[in-house]
Design a protein around this motif. Structure first.
Motif, PDB file in Angstrom:
ATOM      1  N   PRO A 266      -1.352  -0.660   8.077  1.00  0.00           N
ATOM      2  CA  PRO A 266      -2.012  -1.626   7.186  1.00  0.00           C
ATOM      3  C   PRO A 266      -3.289  -2.170   7.814  1.00  0.00           C
ATOM      4  CG  PRO A 266       0.301  -2.168   7.512  1.00  0.00           C
ATOM      5  CD  PRO A 266      -0.023  -1.102   8.490  1.00  0.00           C
ATOM      6  N   MET A 267      -4.342  -2.185   7.021  1.00  0.00           N
ATOM      7  CA  MET A 267      -5.635  -2.693   7.499  1.00  0.00           C
ATOM      8  C   MET A 267      -5.817  -4.105   6.984  1.00  0.00           C
ATOM      9  SD  MET A 267      -7.506  -0.186   9.035  1.00  0.00           S
ATOM     10  CE  MET A 267      -9.147   0.166   8.450  1.00  0.00           C
ATOM     11  N   ALA A 316       7.195  -0.770   2.162  1.00  0.00           N
ATOM     12  CA  ALA A 316       7.318  -2.207   2.480  1.00  0.00           C
ATOM     13  C   ALA A 316       5.967  -2.755   2.953  1.00  0.00           C
ATOM     14  CB  ALA A 316       8.384  -2.409   3.556  1.00  0.00           C
ATOM     15  N   GLN A 317       5.224  -1.927   3.698  1.00  0.00           N
ATOM     16  CA  GLN A 317       3.903  -2.370   4.174  1.00  0.00           C
ATOM     17  C   GLN A 317       2.951  -2.569   2.990  1.00  0.00           C
ATOM     18  OE1 GLN A 317       3.061  -2.537   7.654  1.00  0.00           O
ATOM     19  NE2 GLN A 317       5.146  -2.029   8.190  1.00  0.00           N
ATOM     20  N   TRP A 318       2.978  -1.634   2.028  1.00  0.00           N
ATOM     21  CA  TRP A 318       2.125  -1.779   0.833  1.00  0.00           C
ATOM     22  C   TRP A 318       2.467  -3.069   0.100  1.00  0.00           C
ATOM     23  CZ3 TRP A 318      -2.075   0.744   0.797  1.00  0.00           C
ATOM     24  CH2 TRP A 318      -2.171   2.102   1.129  1.00  0.00           C
ATOM     25  N   LYS A 319       3.761  -3.312  -0.042  1.00  0.00           N
ATOM     26  CA  LYS A 319       4.199  -4.529  -0.765  1.00  0.00           C
ATOM     27  C   LYS A 319       3.698  -5.766  -0.049  1.00  0.00           C
ATOM     28  CE  LYS A 319       8.419  -2.995  -2.989  1.00  0.00           C
ATOM     29  NZ  LYS A 319       9.848  -2.867  -2.670  1.00  0.00           N
ATOM     30  N   MET A 320       3.811  -5.722   1.281  1.00  0.00           N
ATOM     31  CA  MET A 320       3.368  -6.869   2.073  1.00  0.00           C
ATOM     32  C   MET A 320       1.890  -7.158   1.815  1.00  0.00           C
ATOM     33  SD  MET A 320       1.512  -7.222   5.077  1.00  0.00           S
ATOM     34  CE  MET A 320       1.638  -5.624   5.852  1.00  0.00           C
ATOM     35  N   MET A 321       1.117  -6.095   1.565  1.00  0.00           N
ATOM     36  CA  MET A 321      -0.318  -6.281   1.326  1.00  0.00           C
ATOM     37  C   MET A 321      -0.603  -6.592  -0.150  1.00  0.00           C
ATOM     38  SD  MET A 321      -2.275  -3.542   3.724  1.00  0.00           S
ATOM     39  CE  MET A 321      -1.371  -2.095   3.265  1.00  0.00           C
TER      40      MET A 321
END
Lengths: 354, 401
Positions: A266-267, A316-321
């Motif tokens: 994630p950036m 999960a990382q996409w959701k976090m972003m």
């Protein structure tokens, strides 16, 4: 004698219509504080990063190099790739040595013992130094807010010593300390330490960002933001390692983009003034993790279920972003829809090439 | 703000505060602290001086002794005068940094107030902490009281920062026996210190205007010349140390032999050989033993690195028996006791007239070496002289008849 005020320089941002674009940018400075001629591997992600970082910083810079590839492969006695002052320090001393340099310049400028604008002080720590042995020293430097930029060039392993697992090695990543075998078919069973977030959460007064060599202008702008920030800044930069990841040499920059497009890196930026994360960076496309994994020998042993586990992690990382997941990525998180990378026997053969 | 001008004056301070005062007089730029008893009191005093504006320095509370020493390393590499310190296991926690600091030739100064290593947790003074780092390329010696500690800090900066030397210094004092005992200390005028101690100027600092690379990776064949250079720096420090002590005497009026203090040795037959604060008790014990007719004296080693081999040989060869009082633990070593025995015997090997050498394990765990024990040790030395040979190499004082 009255204290002399410390002067600080401000570096301008590079303009770019698309942060991710790969094209010649005429604004790039000509200076090369990190010159060719060192001994790193062809396609070395960390040294590509090193060049971008030091170019963005310019000549009024001091570099600190804790033990790691960027120490061992770069600095060869009687021959040096650094056109700016550089010092080696111990692998566990990343933050502390850098803090010492910053403190010395604060004191020397204030006491009139050194004249000139405050230099850019950059520490280039590998992920072994940054996430394991030097973690406390870096946390100390960020906490005390020394005016410096500490970079974790993240090649997700101890590469210099011959590819061993660090706490940044991804789940499923084969290293010589996490080989696949009958008892552990996925190789590395642990998920990586969320290092940059940990630094942002624990040191909210610091500028913190993640970056990747796949996005050079974005990377260099973040370096400049970190240097312009008065106080400590921290960056974790994805830098693929051809030797440890086992991929075709010319694909370093491709991997640097794919890892972001697959949601595995994630950036983001942490804004210390607003005290919030900025997740606005969006790659040109989103892809299933298998497109990233299949290019690398270190994942050659993975079975469908392991790939699905990694897809769930990415989702999960996409959701976090705050990104809405397309159906294709949800579909890709189900092992039934995936196929094995290779058999365990073949994985052993791959391991021998590491 | 520069250091306030203070006229020469007598104050009553302990060893820790004397060290802090010395750092202030040296106008250090960066101080790195981490708490551990007993040296902490030095850093407490310095924190207050910085807070009061008496000393302009970056005072950094490090996250460990390892960080403390690497901050000091980074700051010294950049051209700042740096002061740090530790005790006991803290000295050990920083162990990795001792060789890199001397190897890059950075004259960091470290104050040590000795403390016994663990286990067991013990606040008492034993020299094992600093002595375990003795071969890492640091100049090293022990002070026996607060005044000497103050002076040795100034001498340390002067010697270590000399461009002919450029080596870090460990300025050691016994925990509690020096660090926490208050005595009269004469503080100089800042003008005297300025005259004695020129500003720190490293020839190759990390300066963007003159780029240098510090500590690059070498090939094995490049190792020997570099190690030889470091060894020569240590040997080359000898005349610089002597010169610095002479100038110190001229400017401050206190004359020290940089290597060895001899006490009542002119007609002595047996002598104690030791470092640091127990020398003070030894002097009294010697006076008492002399009244009873024992020809006993004291040889106190003041600088252990560089080790004054020839001087130790020359001085100790005059006597019949040498009793080494260790105050340190070297398990399974030459004497199965302490470090100093081998240092003494090594120096004496080339002597035509070798004395008998005994090793006394006394003051362990930081226990005071009381007069009675000095009497007992003197008796052991006299017995050996009479017999013409030693009963055994190592005596654990207090555990034998």
């Amino acid at each position: 004698m009255p204290a002399i005020e410390v002067q600080r320089q401000m570096l301008p941002m590079f303009g770019s219509p698309n942060q991710g674009a790969r094209f010649y940018n005429p604004e790039l400075p000509q200076t090369e504080p990190f010159v060719p001629g060192h001994r790193t591997c062809a396609g070395c992600g960390p040294s590509i990063q090193y060049r971008m970082t030091s170019k963005a910083a310019g000549d009024n810079t001091i570099l600190v190099g804790p033990t790691g590839c960027m120490y061992v492969a770069n600095s060869s006695y009687l021959c040096t790739p650094y056109n700016v002052p550089w010092a080696h320090t111990q692998i566990g001393s990343a933050g502390s040595f850098t803090a010492g340099v910053a403190a010395a310049y604060e004191a020397m400028i204030r006491k009139g013992k050194w004249k000139g604008p405050f230099p850019n002080i950059i520490c280039e720590a590998g992920d072994g130094s940054a996430s394991d042995i030097g973690l406390a020293s870096i946390s100390g430097a960020l906490y005390r807010n020394h005016d410096c930029l500490i970079i974790c060039y993240d090649n997700e392993q101890y590469a210099n010593t011959g590819i061993q697992a660090s706490s940044r090695t991804p789940y499923g990543g084969m290293t010589t300390f996490s080989p696949p075998g009958k008892m552990v078919p996925e190789a590395k069973t642990l998920f990586p330490k969320d290092l940059a977030r940990m630094m942002a959460a624990g040191h909210p007064h610091c500028y913190v960002a993640t970056a990747s060599v796949g996005y050079p202008i974005d990377l260099m702008n973040k370096v400049r933001k970190g240097l312009n920030h008065k106080g400590a800044a921290y960056m974790m930069i994805y830098t693929p390692c051809q030797k440890g990841f086992v991929y075709e040499t010319p694909r370093s920059i491709d991997l640097g983009r794919l890892v972001v497009e697959c949601g595995l890196y994630p950036m983001w930026e942490w804004d210390p003034a607003k005290r919030e994360f900025d997740y606005s960076f969006r790659p040109g496309s989103m892809r299933p993790v298998s497109e990233y994994l299949k290019l690398q020998g270190r994942f050659g042993h993975l079975h469908a279920e392991h790939i699905a586990t990694l897809q769930k992690f990415a989702n999960a990382q996409w959701k976090m972003m705050g990104v809405e997941l397309p159906d294709a990525l949800l579909w890709a998180a189900d092992a039934k829809n995936l196929s094995d990378m290779a058999a365990a026997d073949e994985a052993v053969a791959v391991a021998l090439t590491v | 703000m520069a250091t306030e001008t203070v006229k020469k004056k007598k104050v009553r301070i302990n060893g820790c505060v004397a060290s802090a005062q010395a750092a202030k007089y040296a106008d250090v730029d960066v101080i790195t602290a981490y708490p551990i008893r007993p040296y902490t009191a030095t850093m407490i005093a310095l924190a207050q001086m910085v807070a009061n504006g008496e000393l302009d320095a970056d005072y950094i509370v490090a996250d460990s002794e390892h960080s403390q020493l690497s901050i000091a390393h980074g700051a010294s590499s950049s051209g700042a005068r740096v002061f740090t310190g530790s005790s006991g296991v803290g000295v050990q926690f920083a162990y990795e940094l001792y060789s890199p600091i001397s190897g890059t030739r950075m004259p960091v100064q470290m104050m040590i107030a000795d403390r016994t290593l663990d286990p067991p947790g013990d606040f008492g003074s034993e020299h094992t902490d600093a002595l375990s780092t003795r071969d890492m390329g640091w100049l090293m010696g022990w002070s026996c009281d607060a005044q000497e500690a103050f002076d040795n800090h100034l001498l340390g900066f002067r010697i270590g920062e000399d461009p002919r030397v450029l080596l870090p210094q460990m300025v050691c004092q016994d925990g509690f026996f020096v660090s926490h005992i208050t005595t009269d200390v004469e503080l100089p005028d800042t003008g005297q210190v300025k005259e004695f101690l020129p500003p720190y100027k490293h020839p190759y600092p990390l300066d963007p205007r003159r780029p240098v690379s510090h500590g690059p990776q070498i090939m094995p064949e490049q190792g020997p010349p570099l190690q030889l250079e470091r060894a020569r720096a240590m040997e080359g420090a000898v005349p610089v140390i002597e010169q610095a002590h002479e100038e110190f005497a001229k400017i401050f009026g206190r004359k020290y032999d940089p290597w060895i203090e001899e006490y009542m040795t002119s007609d002595a037959e047996v002598v104690f050989f030791l470092q640091g604060a127990h020398g003070v008790t030894a002097r009294y014990a010697i006076q008492h033993m002399r009244q009873r007719g024992a020809k006993v004296g004291l040889v106190r080693l003041k600088t252990i690195r560089p080790y004054p081999t020839d001087r130790v040989n020359e001085v100790l060869s005059k006597f019949a028996v040498v009793g080494v009082v260790e105050t340190n633990l070297a398990l399974g070593s030459v004497s199965s006791g302490g470090v100093l025995y081998a240092e003494v015997c090594g120096a004496l090997y080339e002597s035509a007239k070798r004395p008998l050498v005994l090793s006394f394990m006394a003051g362990m765990g930081g226990e005071a070496i009381v007069l009675k024990e000095f009497y007992w040790m003197t008796q052991k030395m006299l017995d050996a002289k009479k017999r013409g040979k030693i009963e055994k190499r190592t005596h654990w004082v207090g555990f034998e008849e």
